[in-house]
Design an enzyme around this catalytic site. Structure first.
Site, PDB file in Angstrom:
ATOM      1  N   GLY A 492       0.821  -1.211   0.000  1.00  0.00           N
ATOM      2  CA  GLY A 492       0.000   0.000   0.000  1.00  0.00           C
ATOM      3  C   GLY A 492       0.849   1.253   0.000  1.00  0.00           C
ATOM      4  N   GLY A 494       3.060   2.198  -2.308  1.00  0.00           N
ATOM      5  CA  GLY A 494       3.358   2.785  -3.612  1.00  0.00           C
ATOM      6  C   GLY A 494       4.598   2.194  -4.260  1.00  0.00           C
ATOM      7  N   SER A 533      11.581  -0.850   6.180  1.00  0.00           N
ATOM      8  CA  SER A 533      11.844   0.339   5.348  1.00  0.00           C
ATOM      9  C   SER A 533      12.912   0.058   4.302  1.00  0.00           C
ATOM     10  CB  SER A 533      12.263   1.537   6.215  1.00  0.00           C
ATOM     11  OG  SER A 533      11.293   1.808   7.174  1.00  0.00           O
ATOM     12  N   GLY A 721      15.802   4.412   3.724  1.00  0.00           N
ATOM     13  CA  GLY A 721      14.431   4.046   4.126  1.00  0.00           C
ATOM     14  C   GLY A 721      13.632   5.219   4.672  1.00  0.00           C
ATOM     15  N   GLY A 723       9.644   4.584   5.502  1.00  0.00           N
ATOM     16  CA  GLY A 723       8.346   4.206   6.087  1.00  0.00           C
ATOM     17  C   GLY A 723       8.353   4.188   7.597  1.00  0.00           C
ATOM     18  N   GLU A 724       9.404   3.642   8.172  1.00  0.00           N
ATOM     19  CA  GLU A 724       9.473   3.565   9.627  1.00  0.00           C
ATOM     20  C   GLU A 724       9.973   4.857  10.269  1.00  0.00           C
ATOM     21  OE1 GLU A 724      11.302  -0.278   9.081  1.00  0.00           O
ATOM     22  OE2 GLU A 724       9.870  -1.124  10.510  1.00  0.00           O
TER      23      GLU A 724
HETATM   24 MO1  MOS Z   1       7.538  -3.409   9.200  1.00  0.00          MO
HETATM   25  S1  MOS Z   1       7.560  -3.549  11.165  1.00  0.00           S
HETATM   26  O1  MOS Z   1       8.920  -3.024   8.615  1.00  0.00           O
HETATM   27  O2  MOS Z   1       6.338  -3.862   8.320  1.00  0.00           O
END
Ligand code: MOS
Length: 765
Positions: A492, A494, A533, A721, A723-724
């Protein structure tokens, strides 16, 4: 202390011969990468035409349902399936006595800690039996008709209580998961002795739940000894390994497919018991079996972000130089354990500090097993570390941004002082503060009425630089269209969009002419889990290498056919363009391509840089209002400055940052799993009682500020990375803003109205 998050451990079975394509030079100016292009699958996602695993129906497919233990701790004495077996539509009922279901689970070095169906259930929701029937309703009715006799045992659900003498034992060996993990450098006692100011506090964060929009589930089909699984998973290749071990099959006989996904956040990084149950039922009945969990089941059985208790002591000189940091962490792993659930990484690495000691203890409790959740351990660590930095700054009379700038590391202290490829921490702090208007915000009056206003900030880093490899295939077809064949799940975030942009950058083919096959072990090549990430930084260089291989072959064919030197040709808008006169030949007009029909490029990521570490950094700033009559905290605005290397795709970048802030807001203010002390059951197993932030809770003013350093050393696309990192400092920034507003600190999260009142009362207000 482990230095890499749980991914090392979870993917330890993967060893790849690392034979990278020779790495490509860094991009100069880019035409597509870095542009705010819409998602390549945006229409499908918003129109409802995207196909998720749950949407699939196979001919003859049965539906499964799982019988779960309603008690926090109980031995299974007897399972009576007589009534269930006779119910309409029921095709199979399986229990712990079913031979095919004797599958070991939660593997430890002392053997399996449990089984697919547990003879001793150690938490509410643990699997006891299962049913397959013609319809989901028939399966659920039959599951309810399975009668189980339990011997109910004492339990403990609070990890601090689980460590007290006389606490009920969750596991036979006691409630500690191994010895504490210790990290140490320098001499903390000497460091505290040399300090002008020493403070110590105890902080707590709650247990959170991932609750992705898309619930967990699988559809399983056997064809002889070949197993196909359509799964809601962050990584099809690691699920294949787990299933091969479980069913003692060669990996080549297993196909795992992940379709569109509605989030995972770490809860979809390990094989689910539902997948194994569906596989056993499918084999017995000779029919495909589908099992999707209910929302309530996902609250009990597919992981959580465990609570943390963190004692943290810090010493500092008058000028703000840190002299020592010492911390003790504990957190509940649930009833079973496969990894340490806390993370002291940032205490050891985010700030320059010669003396550091951390101790971490994971604790068994009668609750579902923890799973990694968006930067496992890091947001909780930030909650303690960044509030401590805030308090140090206040006591020193220093600006919190200044204090952090004073202690920026030049090397990775946790990795034996090797350098970072890039560190944009300084820019995150300085440029973030400027964009936020930090100095003005801190000077603004707090208000003298009931409503107080304050500003706070926090910094952060993430500690995982990605797995070494991914393998990608790019195919250029005779009509000039392209297939991108990559193994990564798009959970989700992208991923498909970013990778299409990379292909488009190299081949000059517009993104709409690029079709993507992904996350299917039968048709795509190895990619690591979409977690940690790491997806962009591991997979995008492989995508680029594959596209570059196609480009090299295409240009050499075109050079021969057009009688031009290769160096004078370039790919633009689906054509081969000649430098001398700008003449363009559409790719489909090349006869040499028509003869071959397809050009194929294979790309691998080059290895990690040797002797350096490539990690992302962040600083976030928040302004809040606290109503001292109601205890309500309102986040008015936030600015998030991130060094994640090159911002490949500004729109998905911003999506990640705003999503990360939203999850941080939940951690800071509203989310917590509540377990009933009398019954050991989870009380709030739904989205009404478990409060994730809604659109009304997210500040209208959110600003994402990429510190767009192109990291030429970390990989060939220059990205780290994101996301995290986006969620790591968010809750701590909000907590510091609340402290600024009310003049007192809330140490235990979430900052509910009750905690605001307690804190004000403690202060005597
Ligand atoms: Mo994660 S905890 O990198 O989905």
């Amino acid at each position: 202390m482990r230095t890499g998050g749980p991914y090392f451990m979870q993917t330890g079975a993967v060893t790849l011969a690392n034979q990278p394509s020779a790495d490509l030079p860094a991009w100069g100016e880019t035409r597509i990468v870095g542009k705010a292009l819409p998602r390549v699958d945006g229409y499908e996602r918003v129109s409802g035409t995207a196909i998720y695993a749950r949407d699939l129906a196979l001919p003859g497919m049965l539906h499964g349902a799982i019988v779960r233990c309603p008690h926090a701790n109980a031995r299974v004495k007897k399972v009576d399936v007589g009534k269930a077996e006779k119910m309409p539509g029921v095709r199979a009922v399986i229990t712990g006595d079913t031979a095919a279901a004797k599958i070991p689970w939660y593997l430890t070095d002392k053997g399996p800690a449990s089984w697919l169906f547990a003879p001793h259930c150690r938490y509410e929701g643990e699997e006891v039996a299962a049913v397959a029937a013609d319809t989901p309703e028939q399966a659920q009715d039959a599951a309810r008709a399975v009668s189980v006799e339990y011997e109910i045992l004492p339990f403990v659900v609070d990890h601090e209580k689980a460590l007290e003498p006389g606490a009920p034992a969750v596991q036979e060996g006691g409630n500690r998961f191994g010895e504490p993990s210790v990290y140490q450098r320098g001499d903390v006692a000497a460091g505290f002795a040399a300090a002008d100011l020493v403070i110590e506090n105890t902080y707590r964060t709650p247990t959170l739940l991932h609750t992705p929009m898309e619930v967990h589930g699988s559809i399983v089909q056997w064809d002889g000894d070949r197993l196909t699984v359509w799964d809601t998973t962050q990584g099809v290749f690691n699920r294949r390994i787990e299933l091969a071990q479980m069913f003692k099959l060669p990996m080549s006989s297993i196909r795992v497919v992940s379709l569109y996904m509605g989030g995972g956040f770490g809860s979809k990084l390990e094989v689910g018991k539902y997948t194994a149950v569906a596989a056993v039922l499918a084999r017995m009945t000779g029919r495909p079996v589908k099992i999707f969990l209910s929302r309530e089941e996902t609250f009990l059985c597919v992981g959580n972000r465990p609570a943390n208790r963190i004692w943290l002591k810090a010493g500092v000189k008058k000028d703000g130089t840190l002299t020592a940091l010492e911390a003790r962490f504990s957190g509940p792993t649930g009833a079973y354990a496969t990894w340490d659930v806390t993370s002291a990484y940032q205490i050891a690495d985010l700030y320059l500090c010669p003396n550091a000691r951390t101790e971490e203890q994971s604790v068994f409790v009668n609750a579902g097993k923890a799973r990694p959740m968006r930067a496992p351990g890091f947001p909780s660590c930030s909650w303690a570390l960044e509030q401590t930095m805030d308090e140090l700054a206040a006591k020193l009379g220093m600006d919190p941004v200044e204090l952090r700038l004073k202690n920026i590391p030049t090397v990775s202290q946790i990795e034996k002082n090797i350098p970072y490829t890039t560190t944009g921490l300084r820019q995150c702090l300085a440029e973030g503060a400027k964009a936020f208007g930090w100095n003005e915000a801190r000077r603004r009056p707090k208000g003298d009425g009931y409503v107080r206003r304050g500003s706070g900030m926090a910094a952060g880093m993430w500690g995982w630089a990605g797995e070494p490899s991914a393998i990608v295939i790019v195919k250029l077809l005779a009509d000039g269209s392209v297939n991108l064949n990559m193994g990564a799940s798009d959970i989700g975030t992208g991923t498909k969009t970013v990778m299409a942009m990379v292909v488009s950058e190299e081949l000059g083919v517009p993104p709409e002419k690029i079709a993507i096959e992904y996350a299917d072990t039968a048709t795509t090549q190895y990619a690591p889990d979409s977690g940690g990430s790491q997806t962009v930084l591991v997979c995008a260089p492989a995508v680029r290498a594959a596209a570059a291989a196609v480009k090299a072959e295409l240009l050499s064919l075109a050079a021969a056919e057009l009688s031009q030197p290769v160096a004078t040709l370039r790919l633009r808008d689906g054509t081969v363009e000649q430098a001398k006169d700008g003449k363009r030949t559409p790719i489909p007009d090349l006869k040499s391509l028509a003869e071959r029909q397809v050009l194929i490029g294979i790309g691998r990521r080059a290895p990690h840089p040797v002797g350096k570490t490539a990690l992302p950094f962040a600083a976030q700033f928040a302004e809040v209002e606290v109503d001292t009559r109601t205890g309500a905290v309102k986040v008015l605005r936030m600015v998030a400055a991130h060094d994640s290397g090159r911002a490949m795709s500004p729109l998905t970048y911003e999506n990640q940052v705003f999503g990360g802030i939203t999850m941080g807001l939940g951690l800071a203010l509203t989310e917590q799993r509540v377990m009933d002390r009398q019954t050991g059951k989870v009380v709030n197993v739904n989205w009404h009682d478990y409060k994730i932030p809604t659109a009304l809770d997210v500040p209208a003013s959110l600003a994402c500020l990429p510190i767009d350093l192109h990291d030429t050393e970390c990989n060939s696309v220059g990205a780290k990375g994101l996301g995290e990192p986006a969620t790591i400092p968010a809750a701590a920034a909000i907590a510091n803003a609340v402290c600024d507003a009310i003049g007192a600190r809330v140490f235990d999260g979430p900052i509910t109205p009750a905690r605001v009142f307690e804190t004000l009362a403690r202060k005597g207000a």
